[in-house]
Structure formats: structure tokens, C-alpha cells
Design a protein around this motif. Structure first.
Motif, PDB file in Angstrom:
ATOM      1  N   PHE A 181      -4.878  14.029  89.498  1.00 43.19           N
ATOM      2  CA  PHE A 181      -5.346  15.268  89.364  1.00 43.19           C
ATOM      3  C   PHE A 181      -5.520  15.769  87.965  1.00 43.19           C
ATOM      4  O   PHE A 181      -4.600  15.154  87.005  1.00 43.19           O
ATOM      5  N   PRO A 182      -6.072  16.612  87.777  1.00 43.63           N
ATOM      6  CA  PRO A 182      -6.423  17.260  86.231  1.00 43.63           C
ATOM      7  C   PRO A 182      -4.755  17.673  85.923  1.00 43.63           C
ATOM      8  O   PRO A 182      -4.132  18.316  86.858  1.00 43.63           O
ATOM      9  N   PRO A 183      -4.419  17.692  84.590  1.00 40.62           N
ATOM     10  CA  PRO A 183      -3.248  18.027  84.406  1.00 40.62           C
ATOM     11  C   PRO A 183      -2.717  19.605  84.539  1.00 40.62           C
ATOM     12  O   PRO A 183      -1.808  19.840  85.019  1.00 40.62           O
ATOM     13  N   GLU A 184      -3.866  20.596  84.513  1.00 39.65           N
ATOM     14  CA  GLU A 184      -3.938  21.941  84.916  1.00 39.65           C
ATOM     15  C   GLU A 184      -3.523  21.941  86.573  1.00 39.65           C
ATOM     16  O   GLU A 184      -2.488  22.969  86.541  1.00 39.65           O
ATOM     17  N   GLU A 185      -4.007  21.338  87.270  1.00 39.00           N
ATOM     18  CA  GLU A 185      -3.679  21.363  88.691  1.00 39.00           C
ATOM     19  C   GLU A 185      -2.363  20.954  89.003  1.00 39.00           C
ATOM     20  O   GLU A 185      -1.602  21.566  89.703  1.00 39.00           O
ATOM     21  N   LEU A 186      -1.795  19.917  88.349  1.00 31.80           N
ATOM     22  CA  LEU A 186      -0.360  19.247  88.514  1.00 31.80           C
ATOM     23  C   LEU A 186       0.624  20.543  87.947  1.00 31.80           C
ATOM     24  O   LEU A 186       1.487  20.627  88.713  1.00 31.80           O
ATOM     25  N   LEU A 187       0.198  21.089  86.894  1.00 33.75           N
ATOM     26  CA  LEU A 187       1.176  22.166  86.496  1.00 33.75           C
ATOM     27  C   LEU A 187       1.043  23.371  87.346  1.00 33.75           C
ATOM     28  O   LEU A 187       2.309  23.694  87.784  1.00 33.75           O
ATOM     29  N   GLU A 188       0.024  23.842  87.874  1.00 33.57           N
ATOM     30  CA  GLU A 188       0.013  25.042  88.651  1.00 33.57           C
ATOM     31  C   GLU A 188       0.569  24.665  89.897  1.00 33.57           C
ATOM     32  O   GLU A 188       1.389  25.599  90.362  1.00 33.57           O
ATOM     33  N   SER A 189       0.318  23.671  90.488  1.00 36.66           N
ATOM     34  CA  SER A 189       0.830  23.367  91.805  1.00 36.66           C
ATOM     35  C   SER A 189       2.386  23.087  91.623  1.00 36.66           C
ATOM     36  O   SER A 189       3.166  23.414  92.707  1.00 36.66           O
ATOM     37  N   GLY A 190       2.878  22.415  90.722  1.00 37.31           N
ATOM     38  CA  GLY A 190       4.408  22.410  90.447  1.00 37.31           C
ATOM     39  C   GLY A 190       4.945  23.686  90.200  1.00 37.31           C
ATOM     40  O   GLY A 190       6.078  23.956  90.640  1.00 37.31           O
ATOM     41  N   ILE A 191       4.593  24.410  89.473  1.00 37.71           N
ATOM     42  CA  ILE A 191       4.736  25.825  89.213  1.00 37.71           C
ATOM     43  C   ILE A 191       5.008  26.785  90.550  1.00 37.71           C
ATOM     44  O   ILE A 191       6.036  27.261  91.044  1.00 37.71           O
ATOM     45  N   GLY A 192       4.017  26.534  91.296  1.00 39.77           N
ATOM     46  CA  GLY A 192       3.758  27.453  92.733  1.00 39.77           C
ATOM     47  C   GLY A 192       5.151  26.651  93.843  1.00 39.77           C
ATOM     48  O   GLY A 192       5.530  27.392  94.173  1.00 39.77           O
ATOM     49  N   ILE A 193       5.219  25.430  93.674  1.00 37.68           N
ATOM     50  CA  ILE A 193       6.274  24.795  94.589  1.00 37.68           C
ATOM     51  C   ILE A 193       7.627  25.442  94.025  1.00 37.68           C
ATOM     52  O   ILE A 193       8.596  25.645  94.799  1.00 37.68           O
ATOM     53  N   TYR A 194       7.652  25.448  92.698  1.00 35.28           N
ATOM     54  CA  TYR A 194       9.132  25.848  92.185  1.00 35.28           C
ATOM     55  C   TYR A 194       9.377  27.241  92.701  1.00 35.28           C
ATOM     56  O   TYR A 194      10.452  27.723  93.086  1.00 35.28           O
ATOM     57  N   LEU A 195       8.329  28.046  92.288  1.00 37.13           N
ATOM     58  CA  LEU A 195       8.436  29.593  92.654  1.00 37.13           C
ATOM     59  C   LEU A 195       8.498  29.857  94.230  1.00 37.13           C
ATOM     60  O   LEU A 195       9.238  30.853  94.665  1.00 37.13           O
ATOM     61  N   ARG A 196       7.891  29.011  95.309  1.00 36.28           N
ATOM     62  CA  ARG A 196       7.957  29.120  96.338  1.00 36.28           C
ATOM     63  C   ARG A 196       9.648  28.737  96.775  1.00 36.28           C
ATOM     64  O   ARG A 196      10.157  29.608  97.890  1.00 36.28           O
ATOM     65  N   GLY A 197      10.160  27.900  95.862  1.00 30.92           N
ATOM     66  CA  GLY A 197      11.501  27.802  96.482  1.00 30.92           C
ATOM     67  C   GLY A 197      12.654  28.479  96.087  1.00 30.92           C
ATOM     68  O   GLY A 197      13.431  28.662  96.889  1.00 30.92           O
ATOM     69  N   LEU A 198      11.907  29.442  95.219  1.00 31.35           N
ATOM     70  CA  LEU A 198      12.906  30.646  94.872  1.00 31.35           C
ATOM     71  C   LEU A 198      12.546  31.704  95.606  1.00 31.35           C
ATOM     72  O   LEU A 198      13.242  33.052  95.597  1.00 31.35           O
TER      73      LEU A 198
END
Length: 205
Positions: A181-198
């Protein structure tokens, strides 16, 4: 006829620029002051009029990098407003963009072993950069119940660590590391997962 002395319009900056090029090519410990001086077109002795040694030279490259980095982070935060989420995500992407565009500065800042407390100036500008991410985190979490709200410094540190990990593993062409996956997608999805967890964004967002 007496030999004329060497005059340079901005020797200090020329040495920093030479160091940045060498850092990109050889790493922060792979070059000597003599090499930096040669690339800047001066004698090795001239370096010591501006820097006590290689560490001071790299620290100045790092300081300049943090100035650029902090400006980019602030621009990203402002561009994302009025949405707190957009501002927060934009500051994460700015980290990746900076590492790609300014590799010499990035290495000086994060891979050289130079402490941010090497000088008061370096400490101040590095704090400014981190402060932008903390501000974004604070804005994003301000409506959470106080008993469930994590410290903004903790949230910003988590995103900083995630951004740094994506950059180091996949954003700068590390040998042997390739993501599907492109780094931008990895970062965006990672941030999304983190924020959903909160509970800051909906599960289907």
C-alpha cells in the motif's frame, strides 16, 4: 603580489548545504568536516570559524530542518480548518511529505543521534513543531467527556510515532522494505483506526 584571502557570501550556510548533501549520500556519520569544507569550496580550517565540530554542523542542519518542519505543520493545520479532524490528519501527512522532500534535514533531525537539547535554539524549534501536533490533538478531543479524554500530548505522541514508523519503514525506500500500500494510505488508515478506537470518528467513516 600578496595572496588574496577567501571571501564567501555566506560560508556558514554553504557548509550546512554541503553537510546536507553529504548526509543524504553517506549518512550523518559517513562524512568528515574536511569533506564538507571541500564541497563548500573552503579549507578545513575555515569550518571552525563557524562550527566547533561535525556535531555542531549537523545540529544546525537539524535546527533548520525543524524550522521548515514546524512551518509545514502549521500550514497543514491551518489549511485543514475549520474541521478539527481534517487539521489533525493533515499534520500527519505533512510529516510524510517533509521526510520525502527534505531527506537531509530529516536524517539530521531524527537519525543523527543529535539531541534536541543540543542548543536552546534547537530545543525551542523542535518544541514548536511538536506543539502544532499537540494543538491539533487538543482541538480534536476537546468535546470528549473529561473522564475519557486522553492527554493531548499522549495523542500527539501516538500519531508522531505512527507517522515516524510509516516514514522509516515505507516512506524513504528502506532496503528490503516494501509495502503493498502507498505510505499515505497506510498512515491515513492507521490514524483512522486509532481515532475510531477513541470514538472520535464513526466506525463506518
Amino acid at each position: 603580489m600578496p595572496k588574496r584571502g577567501y571571501h564567501h557570501g555566506n560560508l556558514r550556510q554553504a557548509l550546512v548545504d554541503a553537510a546536507l548533501a553529504l548526509i543524504e549520500e553517506k549518512g550523518p556519520t559517513g562524512f568528515t568536516l574536511s569533506e564538507a569544507a571541500k564541497q563548500a569550496g573552503v579549507t578545513p580550517a575555515a569550518v571552525y570559524r563557524h562550527f566547533a565540530g561535525r556535531e555542531d554542523l549537523i545540529a544546525e542542519a537539524a535546527r533548520q530542518g525543524y524550522e521548515i518542519f514546524a512551518d509545514l505543520m502549521e500550514y497543514a493545520f491551518d489549511k485543514g480548518q475549520p474541521s478539527a479532524l481534517a487539521s489533525f490528519e493533515a499534520t500527519g501527512r505533512a510529516y510524510l511529505a517533509f521526510a520525502r522532500k527534505y531527506p537531509g534535514h530529516y536524517i539530521s533531525m531524527f537519525e543523527s543521534g543529535i539531541s534536541v537539547n543540543h542548543s536552546p535554539e534547537l530545543a525551542m524549534v523542535s518544541s514548536r513543531a511538536m506543539g502544532v501536533l499537540e494543538k491539533a490533538a487538543s482541538k480534536l478531543t476537546e468535546n470528549m467527556p473529561e473522564d475519557k479524554r486522553p492527554p493531548s500530548r499522549m495523542v500527539s505522541a501516538h500519531i508522531w510515532a505512527m507517522s515516524h514508523g510509516v516514514v522509516e519503514l515505507f516512506g524513504r525506500g528502506s532496503p528490503g522494505q516494501k509495502s503493498p500500500f502507498p505510505p499515505e494510505e497506510l498512515l491515513e488508515s492507521g490514524i483512522g483506526i486509532y481515532l475510531r478506537g477513541l470514538g472520535l470518528i464513526k466506525a463506518d467513516s
